[in-house]
Design an enzyme around this catalytic site. Structure first.
Site, mmCIF file in Angstrom:
data_model
loop_
_atom_site.group_PDB
_atom_site.id
_atom_site.type_symbol
_atom_site.label_atom_id
_atom_site.label_comp_id
_atom_site.label_asym_id
_atom_site.label_seq_id
_atom_site.Cartn_x
_atom_site.Cartn_y
_atom_site.Cartn_z
ATOM 1 N N HIS A 176 -7.001 -2.698 6.430
ATOM 2 C CA HIS A 176 -6.275 -1.560 6.896
ATOM 3 C C HIS A 176 -6.961 -0.330 6.204
ATOM 4 O O HIS A 176 -8.015 -0.333 5.893
ATOM 5 C CB HIS A 176 -4.684 -1.675 6.290
ATOM 6 C CG HIS A 176 -3.851 -0.597 6.650
ATOM 7 N ND1 HIS A 176 -3.542 -0.609 8.068
ATOM 8 C CD2 HIS A 176 -2.959 0.223 6.344
ATOM 9 C CE1 HIS A 176 -2.740 0.394 8.398
ATOM 10 N NE2 HIS A 176 -2.265 0.699 7.039
ATOM 11 N N HIS B 39 1.023 -1.328 -0.049
ATOM 12 C CA HIS B 39 -0.008 0.132 -0.192
ATOM 13 C C HIS B 39 0.783 1.151 -0.128
ATOM 14 O O HIS B 39 2.305 1.097 0.102
ATOM 15 C CB HIS B 39 -1.043 -0.070 1.384
ATOM 16 C CG HIS B 39 -0.329 0.092 2.445
ATOM 17 N ND1 HIS B 39 0.597 -0.893 3.016
ATOM 18 C CD2 HIS B 39 -0.447 1.103 3.597
ATOM 19 C CE1 HIS B 39 1.032 -0.663 4.140
ATOM 20 N NE2 HIS B 39 0.513 0.694 4.364
ATOM 21 N N HIS C 289 7.802 -4.698 11.419
ATOM 22 C CA HIS C 289 6.810 -3.528 11.482
ATOM 23 C C HIS C 289 6.656 -3.075 12.890
ATOM 24 O O HIS C 289 5.531 -2.857 13.230
ATOM 25 C CB HIS C 289 5.609 -3.760 10.761
ATOM 26 C CG HIS C 289 5.048 -2.513 10.250
ATOM 27 N ND1 HIS C 289 3.942 -1.978 10.782
ATOM 28 C CD2 HIS C 289 5.251 -1.764 9.231
ATOM 29 C CE1 HIS C 289 3.684 -0.955 10.452
ATOM 30 N NE2 HIS C 289 4.397 -0.893 9.237
ATOM 31 N N ASP D 215 5.999 4.543 4.591
ATOM 32 C CA ASP D 215 6.934 3.666 5.294
ATOM 33 C C ASP D 215 6.979 2.421 4.567
ATOM 34 O O ASP D 215 7.932 1.487 4.800
ATOM 35 C CB ASP D 215 6.880 3.297 6.799
ATOM 36 C CG ASP D 215 5.425 2.890 7.074
ATOM 37 O OD1 ASP D 215 4.380 3.597 6.718
ATOM 38 O OD2 ASP D 215 5.132 1.934 7.962
ATOM 39 N N HIS D 216 6.149 2.232 3.602
ATOM 40 C CA HIS D 216 6.113 1.019 2.594
ATOM 41 C C HIS D 216 6.409 1.255 1.141
ATOM 42 O O HIS D 216 6.468 0.425 0.422
ATOM 43 C CB HIS D 216 4.512 0.257 2.706
ATOM 44 C CG HIS D 216 4.328 -0.109 4.051
ATOM 45 N ND1 HIS D 216 4.461 -1.412 4.363
ATOM 46 C CD2 HIS D 216 3.859 0.597 5.222
ATOM 47 C CE1 HIS D 216 4.167 -1.457 5.654
ATOM 48 N NE2 HIS D 216 3.494 -0.371 6.286
ATOM 49 N N ASP E 35 0.592 -4.067 6.755
ATOM 50 C CA ASP E 35 -0.271 -3.518 7.644
ATOM 51 C C ASP E 35 -1.821 -4.204 7.591
ATOM 52 O O ASP E 35 -2.311 -4.005 6.654
ATOM 53 C CB ASP E 35 -0.489 -2.202 7.483
ATOM 54 C CG ASP E 35 0.795 -1.242 7.872
ATOM 55 O OD1 ASP E 35 1.828 -2.072 7.817
ATOM 56 O OD2 ASP E 35 0.744 -0.192 7.665
ATOM 57 N N HIS F 242 1.274 4.140 2.072
ATOM 58 C CA HIS F 242 1.715 4.589 3.292
ATOM 59 C C HIS F 242 3.188 4.650 2.991
ATOM 60 O O HIS F 242 3.803 3.880 2.545
ATOM 61 C CB HIS F 242 1.189 3.942 4.552
ATOM 62 C CG HIS F 242 -0.174 4.339 4.967
ATOM 63 N ND1 HIS F 242 -0.890 3.376 5.732
ATOM 64 C CD2 HIS F 242 -1.041 5.370 4.489
ATOM 65 C CE1 HIS F 242 -2.074 4.035 5.919
ATOM 66 N NE2 HIS F 242 -2.158 5.098 5.229
#
EC number: 3.1.26.11
Length: 304
Positions: free
Chosen positions: A141, A63, A266, A67-68, A208, A65
């Protein structure tokens, strides 16, 4: 035989720490390099891990976000700089197409590599290459988020002593494979009489998510489940509010799926160490590890 293993390039969540970078995970599998969720600083992590970025052939974004995915643009630029000759396949939720484009073209550079996009809009088998297949499932999520399963098929292995005793050789072997049963010198020979099935490996990668059935489906009998566990159980309310899992919940998913091994990752920056994660999860699922940067989890092909 080519190297098979999962290398942790980062294991933090939204905020990196002094000891944990944004998440990034490299799966080397049957001659390919599969990079999952390259967070910020991923190309530098390759240097510390002493792995050439050129091994990467496929990039998976669960996804969008930050940090990914913040390492996506720099990884593609690095692969351009290294002049890789193989195509780079990129898999991501179709709803995030505009974010993929922004990351890919976020700076000025001359793109020379072939990038093959695979925007995914439905669950199921994404691709099947014969020697392994890629599956995607929608997780639970805050935004569209995909979990992944990489599976190789079962293979038939002949038992040499039984083959010799049955007098099988040459073209008749292929006939036995095709038909499953043949007649040789008035004897009926079945494929299962002279062979065994080597179970193909499978690995599930879950970013997530709240606990959900999709995780169990992805990790069913998997050799490794790499699973987010952002919080400890004492902060379960935060996990619920932010659509994440605790170590205990991740272990419950692994147990339900009957996975062989669980690797937690994570981790929230609020935790300085990860020993409690292993302790908490281990009460439910004993074969558990906390991801550590630059650690590799090797898994040679199953013998049986």
């Amino acid at each position: 035989m080519s190297y098979r293993g999962l290398t942790i390039l980062g294991c933090s969540s939204q905020q990196p720490t002094r000891h944990r970078n944004h998440g990034a995970y490299l799966l080397r599998w049957n001659g390919e390099g599969l990079l999952f969720d390259p967070g910020e600083g991923t190309q530098r992590q390759f240097i510390y891990a002493n792995i050439a970025p050129t091994v990467v052939s496929r990039i998976f974004i669960s996804h969008f976000h930050g940090d990914h995915c913040l390492g996506l643009g720099s990884m593609l630029m690095r692969l351009n700089l290294d002049k890789v000759s193989h195509p780079i396949h990129c898999y991501y939720p179709a709803s995030g197409k505009k974010y993929f484009d922004r990351l890919r073209y976020s700076t000025i550079y001359h793109e020379t590599i072939k990038v093959v996009e695979h925007p995914i809009s439905s669950e199921g088998i994404v691709e099947d290459f014969g020697n392994f297949r890629i599956e995607a499932r929608q997780l639970d999520h805050l935004v569209d988020t995909l979990g992944w399963r990489i599976t190789e098929p079962d293979t038939t292995k002949f038992i040499s002593e039984k083959i010799k005793a049955a007098g099988l050789k040459g073209p008749i072997m292929q006939e036995l494979i095709n038909k499953g049963i043949i007649k040789v010198n008035n004897n009926i020979i079945r494929l299962e009489d002279v062979s065994y099935t080597r179970k193909g490996d499978s690995i599930a990668v879950v970013a997530d998510s709240l606990p959900c059935q999709a995780i169990v489906d992805l990790a069913k009998n998997a050799r490794i489940l790499l699973c987010e566990s952002t919080y400890l159980e004492e902060h379960a309310h935060l996990a619920k509010n932010h659509y994440h899992m605790t170590a205990k919940q991740a272990a419950e998913q692994a147990k339900r799926a009957e996975a062989q091994q669980l690797i937690l990752t994570h981790f929230s920056a609020r935790y300085n160490t990860t020993e409690q994660f292993v302790q908490e999860a281990g009460e439910i699922f004993p074969n558990v590890f906390a991801a550590e940067e630059f650690c590799s989890y090797e898994f040679p092909k199953n013998a049986n």
